[in-house]
Motif scaffolding. Structure first.
Motif, PDB file in Angstrom:
ATOM      1  N   ARG A 660       0.799  -1.212   0.000  1.00  0.00           N
ATOM      2  CA  ARG A 660       0.000   0.000   0.000  1.00  0.00           C
ATOM      3  C   ARG A 660       0.836   1.268   0.000  1.00  0.00           C
ATOM      4  NH1 ARG A 660      -5.046  -1.026   0.433  1.00  0.00           N
ATOM      5  NH2 ARG A 660      -5.739  -3.029   1.226  1.00  0.00           N
ATOM      6  N   ARG A 661       2.108   1.119   0.342  1.00  0.00           N
ATOM      7  CA  ARG A 661       2.939   2.314   0.436  1.00  0.00           C
ATOM      8  C   ARG A 661       3.450   2.778  -0.927  1.00  0.00           C
ATOM      9  NH1 ARG A 661       6.931  -0.365   4.566  1.00  0.00           N
ATOM     10  NH2 ARG A 661       6.292  -2.119   3.274  1.00  0.00           N
ATOM     11  N   CYS A 662       3.078   2.067  -1.964  1.00  0.00           N
ATOM     12  CA  CYS A 662       3.548   2.461  -3.290  1.00  0.00           C
ATOM     13  C   CYS A 662       2.917   3.779  -3.687  1.00  0.00           C
ATOM     14  CB  CYS A 662       3.169   1.362  -4.285  1.00  0.00           C
ATOM     15  SG  CYS A 662       3.687   1.737  -5.948  1.00  0.00           S
ATOM     16  N   THR A 663       3.760   4.745  -4.026  1.00  0.00           N
ATOM     17  CA  THR A 663       3.227   6.064  -4.365  1.00  0.00           C
ATOM     18  C   THR A 663       3.391   6.356  -5.852  1.00  0.00           C
ATOM     19  OG1 THR A 663       5.353   7.123  -4.035  1.00  0.00           O
ATOM     20  CG2 THR A 663       3.888   6.935  -2.105  1.00  0.00           C
ATOM     21  N   VAL A 664       2.643   7.371  -6.261  1.00  0.00           N
ATOM     22  CA  VAL A 664       2.718   7.744  -7.674  1.00  0.00           C
ATOM     23  C   VAL A 664       4.095   8.296  -7.991  1.00  0.00           C
ATOM     24  CG1 VAL A 664       1.779   9.324  -9.377  1.00  0.00           C
ATOM     25  CG2 VAL A 664       0.256   8.129  -7.796  1.00  0.00           C
ATOM     26  N   GLU A 665       4.691   8.994  -7.009  1.00  0.00           N
ATOM     27  CA  GLU A 665       6.042   9.544  -7.276  1.00  0.00           C
ATOM     28  C   GLU A 665       7.023   8.433  -7.578  1.00  0.00           C
ATOM     29  OE1 GLU A 665       3.623  11.825  -5.476  1.00  0.00           O
ATOM     30  OE2 GLU A 665       4.905  11.136  -3.833  1.00  0.00           O
ATOM     31  N   GLN A 666       6.892   7.343  -6.793  1.00  0.00           N
ATOM     32  CA  GLN A 666       7.817   6.229  -7.028  1.00  0.00           C
ATOM     33  C   GLN A 666       7.659   5.720  -8.441  1.00  0.00           C
ATOM     34  OE1 GLN A 666       6.895   3.502  -3.851  1.00  0.00           O
ATOM     35  NE2 GLN A 666       8.789   3.987  -2.772  1.00  0.00           N
ATOM     36  N   ILE A 667       6.395   5.532  -8.824  1.00  0.00           N
ATOM     37  CA  ILE A 667       6.157   4.996 -10.165  1.00  0.00           C
ATOM     38  C   ILE A 667       6.736   5.938 -11.204  1.00  0.00           C
ATOM     39  CG2 ILE A 667       4.379   4.330 -11.812  1.00  0.00           C
ATOM     40  CD1 ILE A 667       2.719   3.334  -9.558  1.00  0.00           C
ATOM     41  N   ASN A 668       6.531   7.227 -10.977  1.00  0.00           N
ATOM     42  CA  ASN A 668       7.069   8.190 -11.950  1.00  0.00           C
ATOM     43  C   ASN A 668       8.575   8.092 -12.037  1.00  0.00           C
ATOM     44  OD1 ASN A 668       4.559   9.076 -12.447  1.00  0.00           O
ATOM     45  ND2 ASN A 668       4.739  11.014 -11.345  1.00  0.00           N
ATOM     46  N   LYS A 669       9.190   8.034 -10.875  1.00  0.00           N
ATOM     47  CA  LYS A 669      10.666   7.980 -10.884  1.00  0.00           C
ATOM     48  C   LYS A 669      11.160   6.745 -11.616  1.00  0.00           C
ATOM     49  CE  LYS A 669      11.957  10.416  -6.673  1.00  0.00           C
ATOM     50  NZ  LYS A 669      11.637  10.009  -5.326  1.00  0.00           N
ATOM     51  N   PHE A 670      10.510   5.600 -11.333  1.00  0.00           N
ATOM     52  CA  PHE A 670      10.921   4.380 -12.015  1.00  0.00           C
ATOM     53  C   PHE A 670      10.693   4.500 -13.513  1.00  0.00           C
ATOM     54  CE2 PHE A 670      12.664   1.257  -9.381  1.00  0.00           C
ATOM     55  CZ  PHE A 670      12.128   1.363  -8.119  1.00  0.00           C
ATOM     56  N   PHE A 671       9.569   5.083 -13.852  1.00  0.00           N
ATOM     57  CA  PHE A 671       9.276   5.232 -15.274  1.00  0.00           C
ATOM     58  C   PHE A 671      10.390   6.002 -15.952  1.00  0.00           C
ATOM     59  CE2 PHE A 671       6.137   4.950 -18.612  1.00  0.00           C
ATOM     60  CZ  PHE A 671       6.547   5.927 -19.499  1.00  0.00           C
ATOM     61  N   GLU A 672      10.781   7.112 -15.331  1.00  0.00           N
ATOM     62  CA  GLU A 672      11.821   7.923 -15.959  1.00  0.00           C
ATOM     63  C   GLU A 672      13.141   7.167 -16.044  1.00  0.00           C
ATOM     64  OE1 GLU A 672       9.634  11.846 -14.384  1.00  0.00           O
ATOM     65  OE2 GLU A 672      11.645  11.435 -13.597  1.00  0.00           O
ATOM     66  N   ALA A 673      13.457   6.489 -14.972  1.00  0.00           N
ATOM     67  CA  ALA A 673      14.733   5.759 -14.983  1.00  0.00           C
ATOM     68  C   ALA A 673      14.738   4.676 -16.053  1.00  0.00           C
ATOM     69  CB  ALA A 673      14.980   5.143 -13.608  1.00  0.00           C
ATOM     70  N   LEU A 674      13.628   3.975 -16.146  1.00  0.00           N
ATOM     71  CA  LEU A 674      13.572   2.888 -17.136  1.00  0.00           C
ATOM     72  C   LEU A 674      13.594   3.458 -18.546  1.00  0.00           C
ATOM     73  CD1 LEU A 674      10.927   0.622 -15.385  1.00  0.00           C
ATOM     74  CD2 LEU A 674      13.336   0.109 -15.721  1.00  0.00           C
ATOM     75  N   GLU A 675      12.891   4.547 -18.701  1.00  0.00           N
ATOM     76  CA  GLU A 675      12.874   5.167 -20.037  1.00  0.00           C
ATOM     77  C   GLU A 675      14.303   5.553 -20.441  1.00  0.00           C
ATOM     78  OE1 GLU A 675      10.802   8.834 -20.251  1.00  0.00           O
ATOM     79  OE2 GLU A 675       9.824   8.303 -22.131  1.00  0.00           O
ATOM     80  N   ALA A 676      15.002   6.167 -19.482  1.00  0.00           N
ATOM     81  CA  ALA A 676      16.376   6.576 -19.782  1.00  0.00           C
ATOM     82  C   ALA A 676      17.222   5.373 -20.157  1.00  0.00           C
ATOM     83  CB  ALA A 676      16.969   7.290 -18.573  1.00  0.00           C
ATOM     84  N   LEU A 677      17.028   4.290 -19.425  1.00  0.00           N
ATOM     85  CA  LEU A 677      17.822   3.085 -19.695  1.00  0.00           C
ATOM     86  C   LEU A 677      17.489   2.543 -21.085  1.00  0.00           C
ATOM     87  CD1 LEU A 677      19.920   1.293 -18.428  1.00  0.00           C
ATOM     88  CD2 LEU A 677      18.109  -0.059 -17.404  1.00  0.00           C
ATOM     89  N   LEU A 678      16.188   2.576 -21.426  1.00  0.00           N
ATOM     90  CA  LEU A 678      15.795   2.066 -22.735  1.00  0.00           C
ATOM     91  C   LEU A 678      16.455   2.870 -23.840  1.00  0.00           C
ATOM     92  CD1 LEU A 678      14.053   0.185 -24.481  1.00  0.00           C
ATOM     93  CD2 LEU A 678      12.225   1.878 -24.311  1.00  0.00           C
ATOM     94  N   PHE A 679      16.431   4.165 -23.675  1.00  0.00           N
ATOM     95  CA  PHE A 679      17.049   5.006 -24.704  1.00  0.00           C
ATOM     96  C   PHE A 679      18.535   4.746 -24.807  1.00  0.00           C
ATOM     97  CE2 PHE A 679      14.235   8.252 -26.493  1.00  0.00           C
ATOM     98  CZ  PHE A 679      13.059   7.859 -25.895  1.00  0.00           C
ATOM     99  N   GLU A 680      19.139   4.510 -23.642  1.00  0.00           N
ATOM    100  CA  GLU A 680      20.582   4.289 -23.649  1.00  0.00           C
ATOM    101  C   GLU A 680      20.935   3.014 -24.400  1.00  0.00           C
ATOM    102  OE1 GLU A 680      22.287   4.792 -19.706  1.00  0.00           O
ATOM    103  OE2 GLU A 680      23.807   3.306 -20.299  1.00  0.00           O
ATOM    104  N   VAL A 681      20.170   1.959 -24.131  1.00  0.00           N
ATOM    105  CA  VAL A 681      20.570   0.686 -24.738  1.00  0.00           C
ATOM    106  C   VAL A 681      20.143   0.561 -26.186  1.00  0.00           C
ATOM    107  CG1 VAL A 681      20.546  -0.488 -22.525  1.00  0.00           C
ATOM    108  CG2 VAL A 681      18.517  -0.599 -23.958  1.00  0.00           C
ATOM    109  N   THR A 682      19.283   1.478 -26.651  1.00  0.00           N
ATOM    110  CA  THR A 682      18.857   1.349 -28.044  1.00  0.00           C
ATOM    111  C   THR A 682      19.320   2.530 -28.869  1.00  0.00           C
ATOM    112  OG1 THR A 682      16.770   2.376 -27.442  1.00  0.00           O
ATOM    113  CG2 THR A 682      16.826  -0.033 -27.539  1.00  0.00           C
ATOM    114  N   GLN A 683      20.456   3.077 -28.520  1.00  0.00           N
ATOM    115  CA  GLN A 683      20.989   4.189 -29.300  1.00  0.00           C
ATOM    116  C   GLN A 683      21.149   3.778 -30.742  1.00  0.00           C
ATOM    117  OE1 GLN A 683      24.628   6.037 -27.652  1.00  0.00           O
ATOM    118  NE2 GLN A 683      24.247   4.621 -25.978  1.00  0.00           N
TER     119      GLN A 683
END
Lengths: 804, 200
Positions: A660-683
């Motif tokens: 229950r402690r999962c917050t929207v901020e956490q999800i946002n942060k993960f989203f951004e981090a994963l997005e960045a990683l995706l862009f990095e690995v698919t240059q």
């Protein structure tokens, strides 16, 4: 030595055809029928033995041939080579229905022994064991003055007891106990006479002199296996055999029988008996046979212990002294379990023995049965077992890890006596660093043993330290090798890896600055702390190509699996979190042995997922650490399996359903981090220096991002456009290979289609737990690939009807 | 008690995998109790099982020996004899022990003690709680006797057609699988007796 000639001989024997064999059998039969059984017969029988034994499939020999073999075996006078060959062929054929031997046909004890060996090999289909037992007993009981040697018969009795303990009746057991007592206690103390035939002591000859001890002195007491002379009498032979089978006999004929309950039940009885029974032994003659045998056995063992203090003149005798000590302690243990009144007398003797042997590295293997004795009877005897264990667990493994036989016996000792440690199990669990030294040095032989032992060694308080130790096990192997080179030479042949002379790291190993880490690696007890050994990994890099290090590295994945299945039984939530953090951290910091990292990563990533499944809320609890992990991955290719698992776990468990402690901020942060990683690995212009990351990483990133999209409160257009690019062509130079490219393209397309229908996407990608039942993949209606495909087709069909 | 004694080939660690591990001699003392098997040819199946159990042990010993030699860095030719005059240094020969769990491949749990001499592996299959020091000593003794009396150091000899000598040695030094506490003088006496029955 196994020359080409021998190989072809074996081949011929295996491939001989039925017709040829039949001719050979008739030749053998012809030779066996002759009066004079000469070297031709022996030669033929040797070949016949090879033919029968060379193949695992049955060889059909002619009935006449088999009958003749049996008849020859039982001839009144037959040269020994022929006898043993006939017996060997018949035994090799067994079990077989064409063997019709019987003990009645034998003329002397040697033949009886050979016939028995064949009958005992039949597998007891027709109660052969019992028949043999009865026959042999009859022969043993009869006292013939000029009788043939009984020494061929005792081993048969021993084997019979081992195969079928119920083959003897009560009164027969008693009778044999009486004979054994005589042979053990009253064997002649004079040397035997030189002979030309059998072993007999004839009374009319002159006395050749008394027997001696192993150090040359005249024997001071009754005859034992450690008594020597130039020739031996019959009863001295029987003394040797009687002692050799004594322990098995005592266990068989004891009051509890072979499956004796251990002394924990008896400690109360022992305690009360000790105060009542006096220290002096009772007068022997009045005891019933079994008790008398125990009394004699006790005296024999005491005498052996005394005799082992003498300095043997020959090396063989010195080795035998140690084996006798082990056996004496084992027999005394049996005696004390069967009759607690022996305990008082035994303890003082064994305590003294322990004191004498503790300082002698040559006798270390005797310490193990001694320790077992004190463990079993320690409570009743108020023995300070602490001191016993201290020496055993602290010094022995650290100094003698390199002896393969000691290593094996030590680990067996731990495994077999777990139930005896009782409340003292911490001695074992805290000594795991020392025990791991045995494992690191002798991994092929001991891996299976440790897999069985680990559940007992794993403890919540030492689990984290143990996991570090397991991951550093090959490093420990390398360090032990260097340690051996630094010690003064213990034996003629060097114990370390001789193919690597003067490794460059030996000097650096002694560097005072690194001593803290080295001492931590080579510690003997769990320290309660963990240290990062990365500098040592670098230092010991030259040793990584050693065969022993490689063998240890191969064993580590198996051990890790065993560790995790044990630790999940005892792990609390906090410990699980600690272990997960450890996994993430260590995946980047492993000793670089070829293929070691890849294998360990596979295990760690699988275990990471298993831990997440056990405790899904850890993804939310450790969100910050996981984000840090994602941000710091600079070599995705090297840690592909870990990254894949982490990303997948985030997609699965980062939601309020799991915590229950999962917050929207956490999800946002993960989203951004994963997005960045995706862009990095698919240059689109991948760097030539870094290897391309595997397609699984790309697909799992896309899938997880898609799962998070419905909950993400930010921009998704960048992601969508990236995925559209990947759906058409993942990268300009397509480095993933045909299949990889295809997989990425397909997955990107499917996910894009799903994103057009967000509620369906949610169902498909993150189904609620009720839907995720174990038959998920078997139930065609809810299989994910099918769902994806169905949705894709639906969307494509309707594409013309949807706006945009 | 010893359940079985076997001699098999040991291929050098770095040699290519030419051929298979061959059991050159084996002796099973007594037999494991045959399961109640109503099907025909039960006896043959038992024998087949026994042979395969022995082969499984031989293969495991071979791989243990190979791994040990690799780990100690000894050259692969170490298993070959240097000359026929030198006594074989058995105390430095590769040796070890391992446990076999129940059912794999024997019905009961057993321990195997092995020794590698001159590209031959010698192994004893023991009950789980036997005296390992004694077993080791006995195995070394058997290896020494076999090397001496079968003259295995001389080039060109093999033990395939010498089973009678091997049997003669076993009936004296390991009768029916009984491990014996033999001091040096007893060993000498038995050896003399053996040499009388099998003159060189």
């Amino acid at each position: 030595m196994f020359t080409a000639g021998a190989e072809s001989l074996l081949q011929q024997a295996r491939e001989i055809q039925a017709e040829e064999l039949r001719k050979f059998c008739s030749r053998v039969s012809k030779l066996l029928r002759e009066e004079d059984l000469g070297p031709d017969a022996i030669d033929c029988l040797r070949r016949l033995f090879l033919i029968v034994s060379a193949t695992k499939y049955n060889r059909r020999l002619d009935k006449t041939c088999v009958d003749l073999l049996q008849a020859t075996l039982c001839l009144p006078a037959c040269p020994e080579p022929l006898q043993v060959l006939c017996a060997a062929i018949l035994r090799e054929m067994s079990p077989s229905d064409s063997v019709t031997l019987s003990c009645d046909h034998t003329h002397n004890t040697r033949q009886l022994s050979l016939v028995a060996s064949i009958l005992l090999a039949q597998g007891d289909r027709r109660e052969e064991v019992r028949t043999v037992a009865q026959h042999v007993l009859r022969a043993l009981e009869s006292r013939q003055p000029e009788g043939p040697s009984l020494r061929h018969l005792l081993p048969v009795m021993s084997k019979v007891m081992g195969l079928s303990p119920g083959a003897l009746q009560e009164d027969q057991t008693t009778l044999l106990s009486k004979r054994l007592t005589d042979w053990l206690r009253y064997a002649s103390v004079q040397q035997g006479l030189p002979h030309s035939g059998g072993f007999f002591s004839t009374s009319r000859a002159r006395q050749p002199g008394p027997i001696t001890e192993v150090d040359g002195a005249v024997a001071t007491d009754f005859f034992t296996v450690l008594s020597t002379g130039h020739h031996f009498t019959e009863d001295q032979w029987l003394n040797v055999q009687a002692f050799s089978m004594l322990r098995a006999w005592l266990l068989h004929s004891g009051p509890e029988g072979p499956g004796a309950p251990d002394a924990d039940d008896k400690s109360e009885l022992e305690g009360s008996t000790l105060s009542v029974i006096s220290a002096t032994s009772t007068t022997g003659r009045l005891l019933p046979p079994r008790e008398r045998l125990r009394e004699v056995a006790f005296e024999y063992c005491q005498r052996l212990i005394e005799q082992s203090t003498r300095r043997a003149l020959r090396k063989g005798d010195s080795d035998l002294q140690k084996a006798c000590l082990v056996e004496a302690v084992l027999v005394l243990d049996v005696l004390c379990r069967q009759d607690p009144s022996f305990l008082y007398r035994t303890l003082s003797c064994l305590k003294a023995l322990h004191g004498r042997l503790s300082g002698d590295p040559a006798c270390v293997r005797v310490l193990l049965p001694l320790a077992r004795f004190f463990l079993t009877h320690g409570e009743a005897a108020a023995v300070d077992s602490e001191a016993v264990y201290q020496h055993l667990f602290t010094r022995v493994p650290a100094e003698l890890f390199h002896s393969p036989m000691l290593a094996f016996e030590f680990v067996q000792f731990c495994r077999d006596n777990l139930h005896l440690f009782g409340g003292n199990l911490s001695i074992l669990t805290l000594s795991f660093p020392n025990l791991f030294k045995f494992l690191a040095w002798n991994s092929p032989a001991l891996t299976a043993e440790f897999v069985a032992l680990l559940p007992a060694l794993v403890d919540a308080s030492t689990a984290v330290e143990m996991l570090h130790a397991l991951l550093d096990l090959p490093c420990l192997t390398a360090a032990l090798d260097l340690q051996l080179r630094s010690w003064p030479a213990a034996s003629e042949r060097p114990l370390w890896d001789t193919s690597l002379r003067n490794p460059s790291c030996l000097e650096a190993f002694r560097d005072p600055q690194l001593q803290g880490l080295v001492q931590h690696l080579l510690r003997s007890k769990a320290s309660g702390t963990t240290q990062r050994l990365a500098p040592l990994h670098q230092l010991l890099q030259p040793m990584a190509s050693c065969a022993r290090v490689a063998q240890c590295a191969e064993a580590v994945p198996t051990l890790l699996h065993a560790f995790f299945s044990a630790v999940t039984q005892v792990a609390s939530g906090a410990l699980t979190n600690q272990l997960v953090l450890l996994l993430l951290e260590r995946s980047d910091s492993l000793y670089r042995v070829p293929q070691f990292e890849a294998r360990v990563h596979r295990v760690l990533s699988a275990q990471f997922l298993a831990l997440c499944k056990l405790k899904p809320s850890l993804v939310v609890e450790l969100a910050r650490d996981l984000l840090e992990f994602l941000g710091s991955v600079n070599d995705v290719h090297g840690r592909a399996s870990m990254v894949t698992s982490v990303v997948w776990a985030i997609g699965e468990y980062l939601s309020v359903t799991y915590d229950r402690r999962c917050t929207v901020e956490q999800i946002n942060k993960f989203f951004e981090a994963l997005e960045a990683l995706l862009f990095e690995v698919t240059q689109s212009r991948p760097s030539a220096a870094l290897p391309q990351c595997p397609p699984q990483v790309v697909t799992v990133l896309m899938t997880t991002l898609t799962k998070l999209t419905p909950f993400h409160r930010g921009e998704v257009s960048l992601l969508l456009s990236k995925m559209r690019t990947l759906a058409q062509s993942p990268g300009a130079s397509s480095p993933h290979g045909e299949e990889g490219t295809e997989a990425i393209r397909t997955r990107a397309t499917e996910l894009l289609n799903l994103l057009k229908m967000p509620s369906v996407a949610q169902f498909v990608l993150t189904p609620s737990p009720e839907v995720c039942s174990p038959r998920y993949h078997r139930d065609v209606n809810t299989a994910l690939p099918l769902a994806l495909r169905t949705v894709s087709r639906l969307v494509e069909k309707e594409a013309g009807l949807l706006p945009g | 008690m010893v359940h079985a004694f076997l001699i098999h080939t040991l291929r050098a660690p770095h040699a290519e995998d030419t051929g298979l591990c061959r059991v050159l001699y084996s002796c099973v003392f007594g037999a494991e109790k045959s399961p109640d098997d109503p099907r025909p040819h039960g006896a043959e199946r038992d024998r087949l099982l026994r042979k395969e159990q022995i082969l499984a042990v031989a293969r495991q010993v071979e791989s243990m020996c190979r791994l040990q030699l690799q780990a100690s860095g000894r050259p692969p030719m170490d298993l070959q004899p240097q000359s026929s005059d030198e006594p074989v240094p058995l105390h430095e020969a590769p040796r070890g022990a391992f446990r076999l769990a129940a059912g794999d491949p024997f019905q009961e749990p057993r321990t195997v003690v092995w020794l590698g001499v001159l590209s031959l592996g010698f192994a004893l299959v023991l009950d789980a709680h036997d005296n390992l020091l004694l077993a080791e000593g006995t195995l070394r003794l058997l290896a020494r006797l076999l090397v001496d009396h079968l003259r295995l150091l001389a080039p060109g000899t093999n033990l395939l057609l010498r089973a009678d000598r091997i049997e003669g040695i076993l009936t004296r030094f390991l009768p029916h699988g009984q491990l014996l506490f033999l001091n040096d003088q007893f060993v000498q006496g038995l050896e003399k007796e053996f040499s009388a029955a099998w003159p060189r």
